[in-house]
Design a protein around this motif. Structure first.
Motif, PDB file in Angstrom:
ATOM      1  N   HIS A  71       0.830  -1.203   0.000  1.00 26.87           N
ATOM      2  CA  HIS A  71       0.000   0.000   0.000  1.00 26.87           C
ATOM      3  C   HIS A  71       0.866   1.254   0.000  1.00 26.87           C
ATOM      4  O   HIS A  71       0.614   2.194  -0.786  1.00 26.87           O
ATOM      5  CB  HIS A  71      -0.923   0.001   1.223  1.00 26.87           C
ATOM      6  N   LYS A  72       1.859   1.290   0.836  1.00 30.20           N
ATOM      7  CA  LYS A  72       2.741   2.450   0.924  1.00 30.20           C
ATOM      8  C   LYS A  72       3.442   2.723  -0.406  1.00 30.20           C
ATOM      9  O   LYS A  72       3.499   3.864  -0.876  1.00 30.20           O
ATOM     10  CB  LYS A  72       3.779   2.208   2.027  1.00 30.20           C
ATOM     11  N   LEU A  73       3.961   1.688  -1.032  1.00 33.29           N
ATOM     12  CA  LEU A  73       4.686   1.848  -2.289  1.00 33.29           C
ATOM     13  C   LEU A  73       3.753   2.247  -3.433  1.00 33.29           C
ATOM     14  O   LEU A  73       4.121   3.051  -4.295  1.00 33.29           O
ATOM     15  CB  LEU A  73       5.421   0.552  -2.627  1.00 33.29           C
ATOM     16  N   THR A  74       2.552   1.702  -3.419  1.00 31.68           N
ATOM     17  CA  THR A  74       1.575   2.063  -4.448  1.00 31.68           C
ATOM     18  C   THR A  74       1.179   3.526  -4.331  1.00 31.68           C
ATOM     19  O   THR A  74       1.066   4.239  -5.329  1.00 31.68           O
ATOM     20  CB  THR A  74       0.332   1.172  -4.343  1.00 31.68           C
ATOM     21  N   SER A 122       1.254  -7.188  -6.766  1.00 27.68           N
ATOM     22  CA  SER A 122      -0.193  -6.995  -6.775  1.00 27.68           C
ATOM     23  C   SER A 122      -0.881  -8.171  -7.456  1.00 27.68           C
ATOM     24  O   SER A 122      -1.886  -8.684  -6.979  1.00 27.68           O
ATOM     25  CB  SER A 122      -0.565  -5.689  -7.488  1.00 27.68           C
ATOM     26  N   LYS A 123      -0.334  -8.614  -8.585  1.00 31.89           N
ATOM     27  CA  LYS A 123      -0.917  -9.731  -9.308  1.00 31.89           C
ATOM     28  C   LYS A 123      -0.823 -11.032  -8.519  1.00 31.89           C
ATOM     29  O   LYS A 123      -1.748 -11.830  -8.496  1.00 31.89           O
ATOM     30  CB  LYS A 123      -0.221  -9.886 -10.665  1.00 31.89           C
ATOM     31  N   SER A 124       0.316 -11.215  -7.839  1.00 36.35           N
ATOM     32  CA  SER A 124       0.509 -12.473  -7.119  1.00 36.35           C
ATOM     33  C   SER A 124      -0.390 -12.591  -5.891  1.00 36.35           C
ATOM     34  O   SER A 124      -0.620 -13.666  -5.371  1.00 36.35           O
ATOM     35  CB  SER A 124       1.985 -12.597  -6.688  1.00 36.35           C
ATOM     36  N   SER A 125      -0.876 -11.430  -5.419  1.00 40.77           N
ATOM     37  CA  SER A 125      -1.699 -11.443  -4.214  1.00 40.77           C
ATOM     38  C   SER A 125      -3.167 -11.678  -4.514  1.00 40.77           C
ATOM     39  O   SER A 125      -3.971 -11.858  -3.608  1.00 40.77           O
ATOM     40  CB  SER A 125      -1.542 -10.115  -3.453  1.00 40.77           C
ATOM     41  N   LEU A 185      10.767   3.899  -8.816  1.00 38.56           N
ATOM     42  CA  LEU A 185      11.222   2.560  -9.169  1.00 38.56           C
ATOM     43  C   LEU A 185      11.505   1.765  -7.908  1.00 38.56           C
ATOM     44  O   LEU A 185      12.216   2.239  -7.013  1.00 38.56           O
ATOM     45  CB  LEU A 185      12.496   2.667 -10.007  1.00 38.56           C
ATOM     46  N   VAL A 186      10.956   0.566  -7.820  1.00 39.88           N
ATOM     47  CA  VAL A 186      11.248  -0.352  -6.717  1.00 39.88           C
ATOM     48  C   VAL A 186      12.175  -1.435  -7.242  1.00 39.88           C
ATOM     49  O   VAL A 186      11.841  -2.147  -8.189  1.00 39.88           O
ATOM     50  CB  VAL A 186       9.959  -0.984  -6.155  1.00 39.88           C
ATOM     51  N   LEU A 187      13.349  -1.550  -6.629  1.00 47.53           N
ATOM     52  CA  LEU A 187      14.333  -2.547  -7.046  1.00 47.53           C
ATOM     53  C   LEU A 187      14.543  -3.559  -5.929  1.00 47.53           C
ATOM     54  O   LEU A 187      14.703  -3.194  -4.764  1.00 47.53           O
ATOM     55  CB  LEU A 187      15.661  -1.878  -7.396  1.00 47.53           C
ATOM     56  N   THR A 188      14.577  -4.819  -6.301  1.00 48.95           N
ATOM     57  CA  THR A 188      14.792  -5.904  -5.351  1.00 48.95           C
ATOM     58  C   THR A 188      16.086  -6.637  -5.710  1.00 48.95           C
ATOM     59  O   THR A 188      16.784  -6.269  -6.660  1.00 48.95           O
ATOM     60  CB  THR A 188      13.619  -6.892  -5.391  1.00 48.95           C
ATOM     61  N   GLU A 189      16.383  -7.691  -4.957  1.00 45.06           N
ATOM     62  CA  GLU A 189      17.588  -8.471  -5.255  1.00 45.06           C
ATOM     63  C   GLU A 189      17.519  -9.099  -6.648  1.00 45.06           C
ATOM     64  O   GLU A 189      18.568  -9.381  -7.255  1.00 45.06           O
ATOM     65  CB  GLU A 189      17.809  -9.546  -4.191  1.00 45.06           C
ATOM     66  N   ALA A 205       3.001   5.918  -2.969  1.00 49.21           N
ATOM     67  CA  ALA A 205       4.162   6.717  -3.354  1.00 49.21           C
ATOM     68  C   ALA A 205       4.264   6.826  -4.870  1.00 49.21           C
ATOM     69  O   ALA A 205       4.511   7.906  -5.420  1.00 49.21           O
ATOM     70  CB  ALA A 205       5.437   6.100  -2.778  1.00 49.21           C
ATOM     71  N   GLN A 206       4.066   5.725  -5.535  1.00 48.57           N
ATOM     72  CA  GLN A 206       4.116   5.734  -6.997  1.00 48.57           C
ATOM     73  C   GLN A 206       3.053   6.664  -7.577  1.00 48.57           C
ATOM     74  O   GLN A 206       3.326   7.438  -8.505  1.00 48.57           O
ATOM     75  CB  GLN A 206       3.925   4.320  -7.539  1.00 48.57           C
ATOM     76  N   ARG A 207       1.842   6.619  -7.031  1.00 49.72           N
ATOM     77  CA  ARG A 207       0.759   7.447  -7.550  1.00 49.72           C
ATOM     78  C   ARG A 207       1.070   8.932  -7.413  1.00 49.72           C
ATOM     79  O   ARG A 207       0.939   9.701  -8.377  1.00 49.72           O
ATOM     80  CB  ARG A 207      -0.545   7.131  -6.804  1.00 49.72           C
ATOM     81  N   LEU A 208       1.507   9.363  -6.235  1.00 50.02           N
ATOM     82  CA  LEU A 208       1.775  10.781  -6.022  1.00 50.02           C
ATOM     83  C   LEU A 208       2.951  11.260  -6.867  1.00 50.02           C
ATOM     84  O   LEU A 208       2.897  12.322  -7.487  1.00 50.02           O
ATOM     85  CB  LEU A 208       2.056  11.051  -4.545  1.00 50.02           C
ATOM     86  N   LEU A 209       4.015  10.481  -6.912  1.00 47.61           N
ATOM     87  CA  LEU A 209       5.183  10.903  -7.669  1.00 47.61           C
ATOM     88  C   LEU A 209       4.890  10.978  -9.164  1.00 47.61           C
ATOM     89  O   LEU A 209       5.407  11.847  -9.868  1.00 47.61           O
ATOM     90  CB  LEU A 209       6.357   9.963  -7.383  1.00 47.61           C
ATOM     91  N   GLU A 210       4.046  10.086  -9.650  1.00 44.62           N
ATOM     92  CA  GLU A 210       3.659  10.147 -11.061  1.00 44.62           C
ATOM     93  C   GLU A 210       2.874  11.423 -11.356  1.00 44.62           C
ATOM     94  O   GLU A 210       3.022  12.018 -12.423  1.00 44.62           O
ATOM     95  CB  GLU A 210       2.823   8.919 -11.438  1.00 44.62           C
ATOM     96  N   GLU A 211       2.050  11.867 -10.410  1.00 40.44           N
ATOM     97  CA  GLU A 211       1.303  13.108 -10.584  1.00 40.44           C
ATOM     98  C   GLU A 211       2.250  14.298 -10.717  1.00 40.44           C
ATOM     99  O   GLU A 211       1.910  15.302 -11.340  1.00 40.44           O
ATOM    100  CB  GLU A 211       0.357  13.318  -9.403  1.00 40.44           C
ATOM    101  N   HIS A 212       3.409  14.191 -10.143  1.00 37.49           N
ATOM    102  CA  HIS A 212       4.400  15.261 -10.208  1.00 37.49           C
ATOM    103  C   HIS A 212       5.507  14.941 -11.226  1.00 37.49           C
ATOM    104  O   HIS A 212       6.596  15.510 -11.158  1.00 37.49           O
ATOM    105  CB  HIS A 212       4.996  15.502  -8.825  1.00 37.49           C
TER     106      HIS A 212
END
Length: 251
Positions: free
Chosen positions: A116-119, A247-250, A133-137, A121-128
């Motif tokens: 939820h937090k990352l989603t 999101s899809k996996s959940s 980008l979320v990077l994992t191992e 963040a993505q929404r607000l930053l896209e508006e601006h």
């Protein structure tokens, strides 16, 4: 989330050092913290709070397009379960062409917990018009690039040799396809250490997806028209892809 633009990274273009938006944890039994020096990019080191963040930074610092890296640059406000919370992204990157991106480095096993937090963040930053980008191992530790970057940074921290640099550039300007490291050392009368120093500081380029040896081909770096696109290509990623995947996996 707050709509207040003052909390967004546009004002980070100002000169001078910027303190992290939250206090960096320097001692913890559960975290590996430290600072990566990169004086050829900026006059202050970059803090990290995990080995995954460290490996991300090592690869980022050898990219020719990078101009500035700011750790924990700002706070974002969001609401979850009727509670007002704040989120501090890990990194804000500014590229030489003026493009930018906000980065969250997160182990894949924690993505669902922070979805939820990352989603938001993505929404607000896209508006601006600020990519997120979320990077994992999966993206950071893919292939041999991280070990190559770590190896090159050892040489990048050495003192520069301007004469060696100019000789290498002069010789390579006559070889658009590049020369092997062992060939360039002879043609330009420089040491292998000089060449690796220049590669580590993005003054020369090599294929970092393969092991670095004496037969590695060295070239003059290409000008990247879009630093952000070069960055996501490097990490084989795309905005929101990690969020979309979890999101899809959940479902």
């Amino acid at each position: 989330m707050s709509r207040n633009k003052r909390s967004l990274p546009d004002e980070l273009n100002a000169k001078g050092s910027i303190k992290p938006a939250r206090k960096v944890v320097h001692r913890s039994p559960h975290r590996s913290v430290g600072i990566l020096a990169c004086s050829w990019i900026q006059d202050h080191g970059i803090e990290y709070e995990s080995q995954l963040e460290r490996r991300f930074l090592q690869q980022t610092l050898v990219l020719p397009s990078i101009k500035r890296v700011i750790y924990q640059p700002f706070r974002l406000e969001y609401v979850e379960d009727e509670r007002s919370l704040t989120y501090v992204p890990d990194f804000y990157l500014l590229f030489r062409d003026g493009t930018k991106v906000v980065i969250e480095v997160k182990p894949r096993k924690f993505l669902q917990k922070h979805l939820h937090k990352l989603t938001e963040a993505q929404r607000l930053l896209e508006e601006h018009e600020t990519p997120f980008l979320v990077l994992t191992e999966k993206e950071i530790d893919h292939g041999i690039k991280v070990s190559n970057a770590s190896y090159l940074l050892r040489f990048a921290r050495d003192s520069p040799n301007e004469q060696a640099k100019q000789r290498c550039l002069r010789i390579l300007s006559a070889f658009p396809k590049g020369l092997r490291i062992d060939e360039l050392t002879k043609e330009a009368a420089v040491s292998e250490k000089d060449i690796l120093h220049l590669v580590g500081r993005a003054g020369l380029s090599v294929d970092l997806s393969k092991p670095i040896t004496k037969s590695t081909c060295v070239r003059i770096p290409k000008e990247h028209q879009n630093g952000y696109l070069h960055f996501i290509d490097w990490f084989n990623s795309a905005p929101g892809h990690a969020i979309a995947g979890i999101s899809k996996s959940s479902k």
